[in-house]
Design a protein around this motif. Structure first.
Motif, PDB file in Angstrom:
ATOM      1  N   LEU A 110     -11.769  58.239  11.765  1.00  0.00           N
ATOM      2  CA  LEU A 110     -12.738  59.286  11.546  1.00  0.00           C
ATOM      3  C   LEU A 110     -12.240  60.746  11.866  1.00  0.00           C
ATOM      4  CD1 LEU A 110     -15.988  57.644  13.254  1.00  0.00           C
ATOM      5  CD2 LEU A 110     -15.541  57.989  10.750  1.00  0.00           C
ATOM      6  N   LEU A 111     -11.226  60.758  12.787  1.00  0.00           N
ATOM      7  CA  LEU A 111     -10.919  62.000  13.281  1.00  0.00           C
ATOM      8  C   LEU A 111      -9.836  62.440  12.262  1.00  0.00           C
ATOM      9  CD1 LEU A 111     -10.375  64.342  15.189  1.00  0.00           C
ATOM     10  CD2 LEU A 111      -8.677  62.858  16.773  1.00  0.00           C
ATOM     11  N   ALA A 112      -8.928  61.487  11.656  1.00  0.00           N
ATOM     12  CA  ALA A 112      -7.881  61.658  10.813  1.00  0.00           C
ATOM     13  C   ALA A 112      -8.681  62.612   9.391  1.00  0.00           C
ATOM     14  CB  ALA A 112      -7.138  60.658  10.441  1.00  0.00           C
ATOM     15  N   ALA A 113      -9.691  61.926   9.239  1.00  0.00           N
ATOM     16  CA  ALA A 113     -10.445  62.085   8.067  1.00  0.00           C
ATOM     17  C   ALA A 113     -11.162  63.843   8.105  1.00  0.00           C
ATOM     18  CB  ALA A 113     -11.485  61.294   7.560  1.00  0.00           C
ATOM     19  N   PHE A 114     -11.538  64.034   9.560  1.00  0.00           N
ATOM     20  CA  PHE A 114     -12.259  65.261   9.821  1.00  0.00           C
ATOM     21  C   PHE A 114     -11.083  66.371   9.896  1.00  0.00           C
ATOM     22  CE2 PHE A 114     -14.627  68.335  12.440  1.00  0.00           C
ATOM     23  CZ  PHE A 114     -15.471  68.956  11.355  1.00  0.00           C
ATOM     24  N   THR A 115      -9.959  66.009  10.360  1.00  0.00           N
ATOM     25  CA  THR A 115      -8.844  66.805  10.379  1.00  0.00           C
ATOM     26  C   THR A 115      -8.213  67.145   9.056  1.00  0.00           C
ATOM     27  OG1 THR A 115      -7.879  65.728  12.352  1.00  0.00           O
ATOM     28  CG2 THR A 115      -6.561  66.962  11.436  1.00  0.00           C
ATOM     29  N   ARG A 116      -8.359  66.411   8.133  1.00  0.00           N
ATOM     30  CA  ARG A 116      -8.081  66.741   6.701  1.00  0.00           C
ATOM     31  C   ARG A 116      -9.216  67.831   6.206  1.00  0.00           C
ATOM     32  NH1 ARG A 116      -6.517  62.401   2.117  1.00  0.00           N
ATOM     33  NH2 ARG A 116      -4.624  62.789   2.722  1.00  0.00           N
ATOM     34  N   VAL A 117     -10.228  67.462   6.448  1.00  0.00           N
ATOM     35  CA  VAL A 117     -11.620  68.258   5.943  1.00  0.00           C
ATOM     36  C   VAL A 117     -11.147  69.849   6.775  1.00  0.00           C
ATOM     37  CG1 VAL A 117     -14.008  69.056   6.236  1.00  0.00           C
ATOM     38  CG2 VAL A 117     -13.093  66.889   5.821  1.00  0.00           C
ATOM     39  N   LEU A 118     -10.744  70.000   7.718  1.00  0.00           N
ATOM     40  CA  LEU A 118     -10.780  71.032   8.466  1.00  0.00           C
ATOM     41  C   LEU A 118      -9.532  71.888   7.858  1.00  0.00           C
ATOM     42  CD1 LEU A 118     -11.130  70.284  12.528  1.00  0.00           C
ATOM     43  CD2 LEU A 118     -12.742  71.380  10.835  1.00  0.00           C
ATOM     44  N   ARG A 119      -8.453  71.170   7.415  1.00  0.00           N
ATOM     45  CA  ARG A 119      -7.369  71.502   6.868  1.00  0.00           C
ATOM     46  C   ARG A 119      -7.426  72.301   5.574  1.00  0.00           C
ATOM     47  NH1 ARG A 119      -4.133  74.198   4.858  1.00  0.00           N
ATOM     48  NH2 ARG A 119      -1.692  73.900   4.755  1.00  0.00           N
TER      49      ARG A 119
END
Length: 471
Positions: free
Chosen positions: A264-273
């Protein structure tokens, strides 16, 4: 606060933990109470309000943290425990209103109660309120200041104890609970001692390397700007993920040997990017200091843990996922350094003396189970938690479902921005599952092709090899 300043005083005063110091400083800077920590329940059935109040007061009597207030001595805040445990439970009776108006009136009451300040210097920092909607329907709210509580304190300790205390009072029995083995002040002493020992420099060395030349995450492209002096309370937005997606996420996490939170954190990090011009993404997650001896203690045991991830545009998701995995393993192995001390020692501040963290992402591991109060049907009412971070995303697993709660400051991220971030997160998770499943399928196919080639080669070799005569 230095070790000399943080000495446990002969008067009984104790220094604040580092997490408490951080909250105290932000409250002082804001000039008003912000960090309230309420729980609110609807109670349906025959309520004994006297037994309920007695149960709440017994909780306060048992746990020193709930009787603590924070005067300033010689220019520094200290924590001091009051011997008193009285907690009024005032009743607001709405039954005179038409039935159709009572819920709206109760909602207004709860909103106003949320804005009521605490006087940290004088105490108390606990209050309770009861609202009557009908003879057999009530709402109870108990509010603590966050300097004396956290999620574990509420859901694993206080509410579980309240179940037993209410039942005992209901039947005229004494408390069945044993004394609390360890109080919060013991944790504060241990933290201050740990920071003078050999482990602190070793853990600090890790953080110096992990956060070298780190810069705060800039505002997302979705951010809006409000005029000065227009601070608004945080808002919340829930999103429940479709069950098929949740099932796929768990399967993918097992296959990749990562936790669900890492995924989940990896996915949200991609969203922030997608919404910033840097590939250096700095967020934080919440970690706990609790050890076995503090499982029954009440207090503020939370530590903020920075997580730094490099997210080049177009990065392969599996590569990103396993970078997040490595990062989190390192973060958890060095979680004992208080964030407030880390911020001071490494200079992690933004202009205006604000910490470098503007986005927090956490996974709630403590089940939020309402108290089973005898004779009552108890359900949780959403209490709109406060967060000092412009974006604070929490994930919850409950009853076989996965949900996300995004707390956002409307002055920086309005409702439209919050909804878009959650929609983007769902899409990225679906894309990530597809990408990882496709990669796995290709790997399986490749292994099968290789196996068939080896088998074919062996068969061909056997055809040209003379066989032994065993006759």
């Amino acid at each position: 606060m230095t070790s000399e300043e943080g000495e446990f005083r002969a008067s009984g005063d104790a220094p604040l933990s580092y997490a408490q110091q951080g909250v105290w400083f932000m409250e002082r800077r804001a000039g008003h109470t912000r960090h309230t920590d309420p729980v609110t329940f609807r109670l349906v059935g025959e309520l004994d309000a006297t037994a309920l109040r007695a149960g709440i007061e017994e909780l306060v009597a048992r746990h020193e943290a709930l009787r603590t207030f924070f005067p300033v001595v010689d220019g520094l805040p200290v924590q001091r425990v009051s011997p008193r445990a009285e907690v009024p439970l005032p009743l607001t009776d709405l039954t005179a209103l038409p039935a159709a108006e009572r819920e709206e009136a109760a909602a207004r009451f709860l909103a106003e109660d949320l804005r009521r300040p605490f006087d940290l210097a004088r105490g108390p920092v606990v209050r309770a309120a009861l609202v009557r909607l009908a003879p057999r329907e009530h709402i109870v709210r108990v509010t603590l200041h966050h300097m004396i509580s956290d999620a574990w304190s509420w859901w694993a300790v206080l509410l579980r104890e309240l179940e037993q205390l209410y039942a005992a009072r209901l039947h005229g029995r004494a408390s069945p609970l044993p004394p609390v083995p360890t109080q919060y002040r013991a944790f504060v002493r241990r933290q201050h001692d740990w920071l003078t020992g050999p482990a602190y420099p070793r853990q600090l060395a890790y953080w110096k390397q992990a956060l070298a030349n780190a810069t705060p995450l800039p505002p997302l492209a979705l951010a809006s700007t409000s005029p000065p002096g227009t601070e608004q309370p945080p808002r919340t937005r829930w999103s429940t993920f479709p069950q098929p997606l949740y099932d796929r996420l768990r399967l993918v996490a097992r296959r990749e040997h990562v936790t669900l939170f890492m995924l989940l954190l990896a996915a949200f990090t991609r969203v922030l990017r997608r919404y910033v011009d840097t590939d250096d993404i700095l967020v934080a997650t919440r970690g706990g200091y609790r050890r076995a001896e503090f499982e029954k203690a009440v207090g503020f045991f939370v530590n903020l843990l920075p997580v730094r991830t490099r997210v080049p545009a177009g990065v392969d998701f599996r590569e990103l996922l396993h970078q997040v995995r490595r990062n989190l393993i390192g973060v958890y192995a060095h979680r004992d350094v208080p964030f407030e001390r880390l911020t001071h020692d490494l200079g992690l501040w933004r202009p205006g003396f604000r910490p470098a963290i503007s986005v927090c992402v956490s996974f709630q591991t403590t089940p939020e189970v309402p108290p089973a109060l005898e004779g009552l049907d108890t359900t949780l009412i959403n209490h709109d938690p406060f967060s000092p971070y412009p974006l604070d995303l929490g994930f919850y697993e409950d009853a076989g479902a996965l949900s996300a709660l995004l707390v956002h400051h409307p002055g920086e991220y309005d409702d439209t921005a919050a909804a878009r971030l959650l929609d983007d997160l769902r899409r990225v998770l679906e894309e990530a599952c597809h990408e990882l499943e496709q990669d796995t399928s290709r790997q399986v196919t490749s292994r099968q092709d290789t196996s068939r080639q080896v088998t074919s080669h062996q068969d061909t070799s056997h055809q040209g090899t003379p066989q032994e005569d065993h006759t």
